[in-house]
Design an enzyme around this catalytic site. Structure first.
Site, PDB file in Angstrom:
ATOM      1  N   HIS A 132       0.836  -1.200   0.000  1.00 53.12           N
ATOM      2  CA  HIS A 132       0.000   0.000   0.000  1.00 53.12           C
ATOM      3  C   HIS A 132       0.874   1.254   0.000  1.00 53.12           C
ATOM      4  O   HIS A 132       0.650   2.176  -0.788  1.00 53.12           O
ATOM      5  CB  HIS A 132      -0.930  -0.022   1.229  1.00 53.12           C
ATOM      6  N   HIS A 136       1.842   4.272  -3.068  1.00 51.16           N
ATOM      7  CA  HIS A 136       1.789   5.738  -2.925  1.00 51.16           C
ATOM      8  C   HIS A 136       2.977   6.407  -3.617  1.00 51.16           C
ATOM      9  O   HIS A 136       2.842   7.479  -4.198  1.00 51.16           O
ATOM     10  CB  HIS A 136       1.794   6.155  -1.447  1.00 51.16           C
TER      11      HIS A 136
END
Length: 163
Positions: A132, A136
């Site tokens: 995750h 980004h």
């Protein structure tokens, strides 16, 4: 150094590819410390630099004391295996949760705050958190991977069922 604040969608900095970190100095250490504090202040388990308005390849994951703080500079996921689906949220999308398919096992290569390269294996929830945050840094938001959004009521029911 200015105090960091969480950048929320639709801020365009969240969708930019971040630049590689090449200088490992006191300023970088201060950024890492502030990012960690910001993550903890908002009850996060991970944070990436763009979530504080910094477009550099810096991310942190902290699940618990057993795992410890994982500072990742210039992270690269080198190996993936397996797949699992679970619910995710994001500090940059307050109140939004969704099911996301991710790789279950990874091998990560990154640098620490002093520029030393390290390699680590991760699976399960730790693997998910690392992926995750690494997303980004490439401007990829979890909402682009959601297969089904989950209401806060569903999330509470899932959490209660896990206890």
């Amino acid at each position: 150094m200015k105090k960091f604040e969480i950048v929320t969608h639709p801020d365009t900095r969240l969708e930019q590819e971040c630049s590689k970190v090449t200088v490992f100095d006191r300023k970088l250490h201060e950024k890492l410390d502030q990012l960690f504090d910001l993550m903890m202040e908002h009850d996060g388990i991970g944070i990436a630099a763009p979530q504080a308005g910094i477009t550099e390849r810096i991310a942190i994951v902290y699940l618990d004391d057993e795992t410890g703080v994982i500072e990742m500079i210039n992270p690269e996921i080198k190996y993936i295996s397996g797949e699992e689906k679970d619910v995710e949220g994001c500090l940059s999308f307050p109140g939004i949760f969704g099911e996301v398919n991710r790789t279950d096992q990874i091998v990560l290569t990154a640098q620490d705050r002093n520029g030393k390269t390290f390699v680590m294996e991760a699976d399960g929830y730790l693997s998910r958190a690392i992926q995750h945050e690494a997303d980004h840094l490439d401007g990829i938001l979890f909402t682009s991977k959601v297969t089904r959004y989950v209401t806060e009521e569903e999330l509470k029911a899932l959490e209660e069922g896990a206890e």
